[in-house]
Design a protein around this motif. Structure first.
Motif, short mmCIF file in Angstrom:
data_model
loop_
_atom_site.label_atom_id
_atom_site.label_comp_id
_atom_site.label_asym_id
_atom_site.label_seq_id
_atom_site.Cartn_x
_atom_site.Cartn_y
_atom_site.Cartn_z
N GLN A 18 25.67 106.67 9.45
CA GLN A 18 25.56 105.64 8.42
C GLN A 18 24.35 104.76 8.69
OE1 GLN A 18 28.04 105.14 5.88
NE2 GLN A 18 28.51 107.19 6.58
N SER A 19 24.20 104.39 9.97
CA SER A 19 23.16 103.42 10.32
C SER A 19 22.09 104.09 11.17
CB SER A 19 23.78 102.24 11.08
OG SER A 19 24.37 102.69 12.28
N THR A 24 21.37 98.27 12.72
CA THR A 24 22.45 98.50 11.75
C THR A 24 21.92 98.68 10.33
OG1 THR A 24 22.72 96.11 11.62
CG2 THR A 24 24.22 97.30 13.07
N CYS A 25 20.62 98.92 10.16
CA CYS A 25 20.09 99.20 8.82
C CYS A 25 20.62 100.56 8.35
CB CYS A 25 18.57 99.24 8.85
SG CYS A 25 17.82 97.62 9.05
N ASN A 34 11.20 99.54 1.68
CA ASN A 34 11.35 98.45 2.65
C ASN A 34 12.55 97.53 2.39
OD1 ASN A 34 9.06 99.02 4.40
ND2 ASN A 34 7.83 98.57 2.60
N ILE A 37 15.18 97.62 6.22
CA ILE A 37 14.43 97.36 7.44
C ILE A 37 14.82 96.02 8.05
CG2 ILE A 37 12.48 98.78 6.73
CD1 ILE A 37 10.95 96.20 6.08
N LEU A 51 21.58 101.57 21.11
CA LEU A 51 21.71 102.99 20.78
C LEU A 51 23.03 103.28 20.06
CD1 LEU A 51 20.74 105.92 20.92
CD2 LEU A 51 21.54 106.02 23.27
N ASN A 52 22.92 103.96 18.93
CA ASN A 52 24.06 104.36 18.11
C ASN A 52 24.79 105.52 18.82
OD1 ASN A 52 25.69 105.50 16.11
ND2 ASN A 52 24.20 105.06 14.47
N SER A 54 27.06 107.56 17.89
CA SER A 54 27.21 108.81 17.12
C SER A 54 25.99 109.71 17.25
CB SER A 54 27.44 108.49 15.64
OG SER A 54 28.61 107.76 15.50
N ILE A 151 2.94 101.58 3.04
CA ILE A 151 3.91 102.10 4.00
C ILE A 151 5.32 101.61 3.69
CG2 ILE A 151 4.40 102.47 6.44
CD1 ILE A 151 1.59 101.19 6.94
N ARG B 63 26.25 101.27 20.68
CA ARG B 63 26.73 100.54 19.52
C ARG B 63 27.48 101.56 18.68
NH1 ARG B 63 24.45 100.63 14.51
NH2 ARG B 63 22.64 101.78 15.26
N ASP B 65 28.54 103.41 15.31
CA ASP B 65 27.80 103.61 14.06
C ASP B 65 28.40 102.72 12.97
OD1 ASP B 65 26.06 104.68 12.18
OD2 ASP B 65 27.40 106.36 11.71
N GLY B 66 27.56 102.02 12.25
CA GLY B 66 28.04 101.17 11.16
C GLY B 66 26.90 100.31 10.66
N CYS B 67 26.91 100.03 9.35
CA CYS B 67 25.80 99.30 8.75
C CYS B 67 26.10 97.82 8.60
CB CYS B 67 25.50 99.86 7.35
SG CYS B 67 24.86 101.52 7.41
N ALA B 68 25.05 97.05 8.62
CA ALA B 68 25.12 95.63 8.25
C ALA B 68 23.94 95.41 7.31
CB ALA B 68 25.01 94.76 9.49
N SER B 70 20.51 94.66 5.69
CA SER B 70 19.17 94.58 6.25
C SER B 70 18.56 93.21 5.91
CB SER B 70 18.29 95.69 5.69
OG SER B 70 18.73 96.95 6.16
N TYR B 71 17.36 92.99 6.41
CA TYR B 71 16.67 91.73 6.12
C TYR B 71 16.14 91.74 4.69
CZ TYR B 71 16.65 89.57 10.75
OH TYR B 71 17.00 88.95 11.91
N ARG B 73 13.49 91.78 1.98
CA ARG B 73 12.19 92.44 2.03
C ARG B 73 11.03 91.43 2.10
NH1 ARG B 73 10.93 96.98 -2.30
NH2 ARG B 73 11.16 95.31 -3.83
N MET B 76 10.61 90.18 5.56
CA MET B 76 10.01 91.17 6.45
C MET B 76 8.51 91.33 6.18
SD MET B 76 12.30 92.14 8.55
CE MET B 76 11.27 93.36 9.35
N LEU B 77 8.15 91.33 4.90
CA LEU B 77 6.75 91.59 4.56
C LEU B 77 5.84 90.40 4.91
CD1 LEU B 77 7.05 93.55 1.17
CD2 LEU B 77 6.51 94.43 3.44
N ASN B 79 5.37 89.24 7.60
CA ASN B 79 4.72 89.50 8.88
C ASN B 79 3.51 90.43 8.75
OD1 ASN B 79 6.60 88.23 10.93
ND2 ASN B 79 8.02 89.43 9.72
N GLU B 86 6.10 95.15 -2.11
CA GLU B 86 7.04 96.25 -1.86
C GLU B 86 6.74 96.94 -0.53
OE1 GLU B 86 6.30 98.70 -5.24
OE2 GLU B 86 7.83 97.69 -6.48
N CYS B 87 5.45 97.11 -0.27
CA CYS B 87 5.05 97.87 0.91
C CYS B 87 4.05 97.08 1.76
CB CYS B 87 4.38 99.18 0.49
SG CYS B 87 5.54 100.41 -0.13
#
Lengths: 486, 95
Positions: A18-19, A24-25, A34, A37, A51-52, A54, A151, B63, B65-68, B70-71, B73, B76-77, B79, B86-87
């Motif tokens: 999943q991640s 955890t993205c 983007n 991220i 480290l994941n 799975s 990118i 860790r 496996d599991g999602c949270a 993301s930041y 965008r 993040m950009l 930086n 977008e990119c």
């Protein structure tokens, strides 16, 4: 001049987590640029990877499925290179202690051109060595424009396994057969979805030529950017011919990295990377060593499903299916499980196989369905087969039921038989009456048949079937007509 | 071990750095000092010591496996030296 082609592969497969590997993205494909991220996967200073778990399990699972030995003590290393798709400026990978090593796959390789579309071919069995499998992170995606490169880092940090093979391949056909089986195994094991068109499975081809099987290996090139199974075959054939031409003119092969352009059907050397192998690997200080103890290894082993090769053998031995059927049914795990369930529900194996190879193959194609999303349950397939084999409906009517269900009809096979009026008339009296009428109205074929023209009967059977609107049981019609004309 | 000018230039090219003659000379001296220190360590007898890559004896730090989420965008950009909303944008990369 004749040359032997020597090919080794590096296959990258994105894992079905999943991640991402260190954060955890989400790993989901196709999100806006983007939006998946964070500071970890974009290599911001001061972040720490986590480290994941799975990822380790999937890699070990792949290793076990590919007959590898497992390094129970393993670690990660940094591989340094500077390229904008990798903002950390190093890829966290594995160097001298990969999780898996020294494996193999036994493949039945079909003879001849893998892309000629012929289904049934003679095969030969060959073992292909797997050097190693290690875990690492994917890089971002570069979108090249006129004056600049944009990118997308969504893919950056998606977990990968890299499978490196021995230089055991001699033809594009061997590579094709190997990749087909590898893909099937990784999907079976739930390790990766292996969608080459989405880049979740990628293959780099190392290829060289030599004058004969006993000569030392020639200089090899590496071809990248191969995005499908068939493109792999085309890229190999192209590079083989290109090297052959160079060598025949007395030239030398330089150790280049080639980029395959499938649309134009050619490759070209990428910018010289003579320094590229100076990766300055060193152990990753931010990730602790990985120890897969016997207990954990045992649990991973136990979680492996029955793999395609074993299943194939079982279908042939237990059900007496031909090799071709067994190969088709085990090509995808979802299909094999569907088949198993249909057989468990009472379908005769060869009948189930025939229906799946004919109607189902056609309908999944027409409706763009995958084998894990069929609209008919395996129990209902068994039911349809029983309806046909007991003579209640014709085989054609069986197809009609499938057509209806695949077009969205949610009624059961029994309901559809009634609603579409598919029940075969097996009432001998009714069919005899129709036969008598047809015999009376068709003196010419009747005379022809009586004069010994066996073929004339077909026309009479057709007339009866027409009169019954296709519902008469053809075997019974045949029998009754023969009686009447005797 | 002495570091040559060519070695400095090689490492610089891998790191995509262009260095002036003075910088090369300064780095050559500094890197020479680092390597000399490594040489000194190499004189120790470590035959009985297991190779160590981590300062603390820990393993299997994982860790699940599991999602949270993301930041954002835009955050993040911020930086990136150059971006288009977008990119991240960089000078065209030649392949």
């Amino acid at each position: 001049m004749e040359f032997e082609t020597v090919i080794g592969l590096e296959v990258h497969a994105e894992l079905s987590t999943q991640s991402k590997i260190y954060c955890t993205c989400s790993t989901a494909f196709g999100a806006s640029e983007n939006t998946h991220i964070c500071p970890v996967c974009t290599g911001m200073p001061g972040v720490l990877p986590a480290l994941n778990k799975s990822v380790v399990e999937y890699c070990v699972k792949a290793g076990l499925a590919l007959n590898c030995k497992i390094n129970q003590y393993s670690r990660q290393d940094r591989k340094h290179y500077f390229y904008p798709d990798l903002p950390k400026a190093f890829q966290t990978s594995q160097y001298d202690l990969p999780l898996c090593y020294d494996g193999y796959l036994d493949i039945d390789v079909p003879e001849g051109d893998p892309l000629d579309g012929k289904a049934q071919k003679s095969t030969y069995r060959k073992r292909f060595g797997i050097t190693r499998i290690h875990i690492e992170e994917d890089a971002g995606k570069l979108l090249h424009g006129a004056g600049s490169t944009r990118i997308d880092y969504n893919r950056c940090g998606v977990p990968l396994i890299e499978i490196v093979t021995e230089p055991d391949f001699r033809t594009a056909g061997e590579v094709h057969a190997f990749l087909t089986m590898l893909r099937s195994i990784l999907i079976y094991a739930g390790v990766s979805n292996c969608r080459m068109e989405e880049g979740s499975m990628r293959c780099d081809v190392n290829l060289s030529l030599r004058p004969g099987p006993d000569a030392p290996f020639g200089t090899r090139t590496e071809t990248k950017n191969i995005a499908s199974m068939s493109a792999t075959v085309r890229a190999i054939e192209y590079e083989r011919k290109r090297q052959k031409k160079v060598l025949e003119k007395g030239g030398v092969i330089t150790q280049d990295t080639m980029r395959w352009d499938d649309e134009r059907g050619l490759n070209y050397a990428m910018r010289s990377k003579e320094d590229a192998h100076d990766y300055f690997y060193f152990p990753e200080p931010d990730i602790m060593p990985i120890e897969v103890d016997d207990e954990w290894l045992g649990r991973i082993k136990a979680s492996l499903p029955e793999l395609p090769n074993a299943r194939r053998e079982r279908y042939m031995a237990d059900y007496g299916l031909p090799a071709y059927d067994a190969g088709f049914l085990t090509g995808e795990r979802a299909l094999a499980e569907y088949f198993d369930d249909a057989v468990a529900a009472g379908a005769p194996p060869k009948s189930a196989s025939n229906w799946l190879m004919s109607d189902f193959a056609r309908l999944t194609n027409e409706h763009s369905l995958t084998w894990d999303a069929l609209p008919l349950s395996p129990e209902d397939l068994a039911k349809c087969i029983a309806l046909v084999e007991s003579g209640k409906i014709s085989r054609t009517s069986g197809s009609k039921i499938l057509d209806a269900v695949f077009s969205g009809d949610t009624r059961t096979p029994d309901e559809l038989v009634a609603a579409l009026g598919l029940a075969q008339v097996s009432d001998e009296g009714a069919i005899r009456a129709m036969c008598e009428e047809v015999v009376a109205n068709n003196p010419k074929p009747v005379a022809d048949f009586k004069a010994g023209k066996e073929k004339a009967l077909t026309s009479l059977v057709g007339q009866v079937m027409k009169a019954s609107k296709g519902k008469a049981n053809p075997a019974l019609v045949n029998k009754l007509l023969r009686e009447l004309l005797a | 071990m002495k570091i040559t000018k060519e070695q400095v230039e090689h490492v610089a090219s891998l790191a995509k750095l262009s260095l002036s003659e003075e910088e090369i000379e300064r780095l050559r001296t500094q890197m020479g000092g680092m390597i000399a220190f490594a040489d000194e360590i190499n004189t120790l007898n470590v035959a009985s010591v297991r190779p160590t890559t981590h300062a603390i004896a820990q393993k299997n730090v994982f860790r699940e496996d599991g999602c949270a989420p993301s930041y954002d965008r835009a955050v993040m950009l911020e930086n990136a030296p150059m971006q288009d909303g977008e990119c991240v944008v960089v000078p065209r990369v030649v392949e």
